[in-house]
Motif scaffolding. Structure first.
Motif, short mmCIF file in Angstrom:
data_model
loop_
_atom_site.label_atom_id
_atom_site.label_comp_id
_atom_site.label_asym_id
_atom_site.label_seq_id
_atom_site.Cartn_x
_atom_site.Cartn_y
_atom_site.Cartn_z
N ALA A 190 2.70 -3.74 -0.18
CA ALA A 190 2.81 -2.71 0.86
C ALA A 190 3.33 -3.25 2.19
O ALA A 190 3.88 -2.50 2.99
N GLU A 191 3.19 -4.55 2.44
CA GLU A 191 3.75 -5.11 3.68
C GLU A 191 5.28 -5.03 3.65
O GLU A 191 5.93 -5.03 4.67
N TYR A 192 5.82 -5.04 2.45
CA TYR A 192 7.27 -5.12 2.28
C TYR A 192 7.93 -3.75 2.24
O TYR A 192 9.07 -3.58 2.67
N GLY A 273 -4.71 0.50 -0.58
CA GLY A 273 -4.37 -0.35 0.56
C GLY A 273 -3.70 0.38 1.70
O GLY A 273 -3.71 1.62 1.80
N ASN A 274 -3.07 -0.42 2.56
CA ASN A 274 -2.45 0.08 3.79
C ASN A 274 -1.12 0.78 3.53
O ASN A 274 -0.56 0.71 2.44
N GLY A 275 -0.61 1.41 4.59
CA GLY A 275 0.66 2.10 4.50
C GLY A 275 1.82 1.17 4.74
O GLY A 275 1.66 0.01 5.13
N TRP A 318 -3.45 -0.38 10.96
CA TRP A 318 -3.91 -1.73 11.30
C TRP A 318 -4.00 -2.66 10.09
O TRP A 318 -4.55 -3.73 10.17
N ASP A 319 -3.52 -2.20 8.93
CA ASP A 319 -3.73 -2.95 7.69
C ASP A 319 -5.20 -2.91 7.26
O ASP A 319 -5.69 -3.84 6.62
N TYR A 320 -5.90 -1.85 7.63
CA TYR A 320 -7.30 -1.69 7.21
C TYR A 320 -7.33 -1.07 5.81
O TYR A 320 -7.50 0.13 5.63
N THR A 321 -7.14 -1.90 4.83
CA THR A 321 -7.11 -1.45 3.45
C THR A 321 -8.51 -1.06 2.96
O THR A 321 -9.51 -1.54 3.49
N ALA A 322 -8.55 -0.25 1.94
CA ALA A 322 -9.81 0.03 1.24
C ALA A 322 -9.80 -0.67 -0.12
O ALA A 322 -10.52 -0.31 -1.03
N PRO A 345 -15.06 -2.74 3.60
CA PRO A 345 -13.61 -2.94 3.68
C PRO A 345 -13.23 -3.71 4.95
O PRO A 345 -14.07 -4.04 5.77
N LYS A 346 -11.93 -3.94 5.08
CA LYS A 346 -11.42 -4.71 6.21
C LYS A 346 -11.86 -4.16 7.57
O LYS A 346 -12.02 -4.91 8.52
N ASN A 347 -12.03 -2.82 7.67
CA ASN A 347 -12.18 -2.20 8.99
C ASN A 347 -13.50 -2.49 9.70
O ASN A 347 -13.70 -2.08 10.84
CA CA Z 1 -2.01 -5.40 3.73
#
Ligand code: CA
Length: 696
Positions: A190-192, A273-275, A318-322, A345-347
């Protein structure tokens, strides 16, 4: 349509009573405490072993029983499985080894021949978090997107399927899960700029059974997937514009780690995960919740049909994935016993979620996170601090994109009622990238992450290092309070294991493997592992002798990218370590030779060096360390012989001389002159390192 209807009807009857599966050893894992049959030992993934031979009274006799050397110094994140006296694990580059669990004697190995360039598509090293086992077969995902089944006795490849589009930057690092004759697998990227989904394959044949996409795609094109209807009715109305599917590779939402089967309710939970791009303003015009990003989604395991979802971070930015571990438990919450999901999770919030309804019963901060003040339990929504969205001004988040808790497994002890969470504080600097342009196949965040200047002076570096913290938190999920913590004074520590002996095991970033009293956190034992221990430990027994095993080997997203302030460090190859009472093995001495700083000289004016710094940040820092401060997993370029020759540098950076190791040709992204500008910057940093070495 008829087929679909009957599938739905069938799903309805299954809901009423989960059928008993013949030979479902994971479901009956409590009857086999000597084994560790699935990623989190049981379907519920509590990572609790009932074995108690190793306990506070006997732990003084705990020693290394055997070790097995792996073939690379890249990150090791695998949780081994133990089936009837054999230990199976995946290792870096998606390889598999099988060894005698009592002695460490190698039985077989498997190399799926992942091409070096697949490493370029991975945000977070060439790691793999483990295999799955069922019916005599071992299953693994490979970095380049394949799902493979092996004969567990011999390692012979039984089938292999490509689960992703090889022309897109998908990766697999997560462990597959098996249940009901199916293998469930997700992916990363997802970062890409990819579109996330989870797939179910027939475990006997490798045939695709169903697929569920987590975010809507091209509205003119049906996926023919289990997610088609729900994404149109529930998903798409929460997205804005069309750039996310049209321009940016697919919106993200990858299911890169947690996929958990619930045998009590016969449903499957996936952590999304994140968007992509990460910044909500760029991805979705700053509007909408963007379902099912950063959500836990419950699915029918047989059909992939949607059952419920809970979104932890609406409009994720924020890249706060679940995607973090989904743990199942039965706990007294709100005055009665309930079937719940425990999620950290990350958050930075710890969630207790009703598995039947998807409703959040409680949510409290397990780390000092500052993007939201609290979770409104009526709506389930976070109260997000307005500045946190970094629309006008940069926002410094106490918990950044690495998360207050990442993939490192947590554990739960039914004896203490506590969840043991590997918590970390790695602040995040979110600065909107106003000049954002989508770069196919590269990181597309929408904020400047890597360009943060790294201080050169000792005080500045110490302050930056001190801002990175981590601890093991013993968290009461019923009262939502921390009961004790073991402070590590550093981030990126290992996964946890709880045992019937009243112990908790966890590795730390500084290369130790430690044991604590599960009740009060007293450190009872530790072992010098020579390299970080990040992976999830396991316990098993062979002929009545209890073992604790763990993979050692530093790597992954944070150790690759974050600046390493410790100075030169030797990096031994990864290892499997196994401990037992009165063990008699010892590690060989650590080879501590580190290359000296390069003598390269590339005269350049200050502005060209600054240009090089930005080019390095955008292209190199994610793997070779921010500000050239490599942790030594991938080469410290300041100490590289290649730096000394402009021609050799061009051969590697532009011509791709080391592409088999993952260092592909950067010709699509950099000109020859850009590459030389980066060399000027790195040479300047090497000169600084030489000066530092002279005056310690
Ligand atoms: Ca990520």
């Amino acid at each position: 349509m008829l087929k679909r209807l009957s599938a739905l009807l069938l799903a309805g009857t299954l809901l009423a009573a989960a059928p008993a599966i013949a030979n479902d050893r994971i479901r009956n894992a409590e009857a086999e405490p000597q084994n560790w049959l699935s990623h989190g030992r049981t379907y519920g993934e509590q990572r609790f072993s009932p074995l108690d031979q190793i306990n506070p009274a006997s732990i003084g006799r705990l020693r290394l029983a055997w070790y097995h050397d792996l073939d690379t110094n890249r990150g090791q994140e695998g949780t081994p499985l133990i089936v009837d006296g054999v230990l199976y694990t995946t290792t870096a580059w998606s390889k598999v080894v099988a060894v005698d669990a009592a002695t460490g004697k190698p039985l077989w190995s498997h190399d799926p021949q992942v091409p070096g360039r697949a490493a370029f598509n991975g945000c977070c090293d060439v790691v793999n978090r483990g295999p799955a086992f069922a019916d005599g077969k071992l299953f693994l995902g490979t970095l380049d997107g394949r799902l493979q089944a092996l004969d567990a006795r011999t390692g012979t490849l039984l089938w292999s399927v490509q689960t992703t589009d090889p022309n897109q930057p998908y990766t697999i690092t997560g462990a597959p899960r098996v249940a009901k004759g199916k293998v469930f697998i997700g992916n990363g990227g997802a970062e890409y700029g990819v579109r996330g989904y989870v797939s179910a394959y027939d475990s006997a044949t490798g045939k695709l059974v169903w697929r569920f996409y987590t975010v809507p795609g091209d509205p003119a094109r049906k996926d023919g997937a289990a997610s088609d209807a729900i994404l149109e009715t529930l998903g798409r109305p929460t997205w804005s514009g069309e750039d996310y599917w049209k321009k940016y590779g697919g919106g993200g939402g990858t299911v890169w780690d947690a996929i958990v089967y619930d045998p009590d309710l016969d449903q499957l939970y996936i952590g999304v995960g994140n968007g992509s791009p990460l910044n909500h303003v760029i991805r979705s015009e700053g509007k909408g919740d963007n379902l099912f990003l950063s959500s836990i989604v419950a699915l029918d395991p047989d059909t992939g049909a949607y059952r419920w979802h809970y979104q932890e971070v609406p409009g994720e930015s924020w890249d706060y994935t679940a995607s973090q571990q989904i743990m199942l438990a039965d706990l007294p919450v709100g005055g009665r016993q309930r079937k719940v999901i425990l999620h950290a999770p990350k958050n930075g919030f710890f969630y207790v979620i009703d598995r039947q309804t998807g409703k959040t019963l409680s949510a409290e901060k397990y780390a000092p996170t500052n993007w939201a003040t609290h979770i409104d339990l009526t709506t389930g929504r976070p109260a997000i601090v307005a500045e946190a969205r970094y629309l006008e001004k940069p926002f410094v988040a106490t918990v950044g994109s690495a998360g207050a808790h990442s993939w490192h497994p947590m554990a739960f002890s039914p004896q203490t009622g506590l969840v043991y969470i590997p918590v970390q504080l790695i602040p995040g600097y979110y600065h909107r990238d106003k000049a954002f342009t989508y770069r196919k196949g590269r990181w597309n965040l929408g904020y400047d992450l890597m360009r943060v200047p790294i201080p050169r002076d000792a005080d500045g570096r110490k302050a930056m290092q001190d801002s990175l913290q981590g601890w093991l938190s013993a968290w009461d999920p019923v009262t939502q309070k921390e009961v004790w913590r073991a402070d590590h004074g550093m981030a990126w520590n290992g996964g946890a294991l709880a045992t019937g002996g009243g112990l908790v095991f966890q590795g730390t970033f500084d290369g130790r493997f430690r044991a604590y009293d599960a009740g009060n956190g007293t450190e009872l034992w530790s072992f010098a592992a020579q390299t970080s221990v990040m992976a999830g430990p396991v316990s098993y027994s062979v002929n009545g002798r209890q073992f604790i095993a763990v993979l050692a080997g530093t790597g992954g997203a944070v150790p690759l990218a974050l600046p390493s302030f410790q100075g030169p460090q030797a990096r031994p190859n990864g290892r499997i370590l196994a401990f037992a009472l009165d063990g008699a093995a010892a590690l060989p001495p650590l080879d501590t030779i580190v290359a000296p700083p390069s003598n390269a000289s590339v005269p350049a004016p200050a502005e060209r060096i600054e240009q090089g710094r930005i080019l390095y940040a955008d292209n190199c820092g994610g793997c070779h360390g921010m500000g050239t401060l490599s942790g030594g997993i991938l080469p410290d370029l300041r100490r590289s012989l290649v730096l000394e020759s402009a021609e050799a540098w061009q051969q590697v950076v532009i011509e791709g001389a080391f592409q088999d190791r993952g260092m592909i040709s950067f010709r699509p992204f950099l000109t020859a002159q850009d590459a030389e500008t980066i060399r000027a910057y790195v040479a300047d940093e090497a000169a600084h390192l030489r000066r530092e070495a002279k005056e310690p």
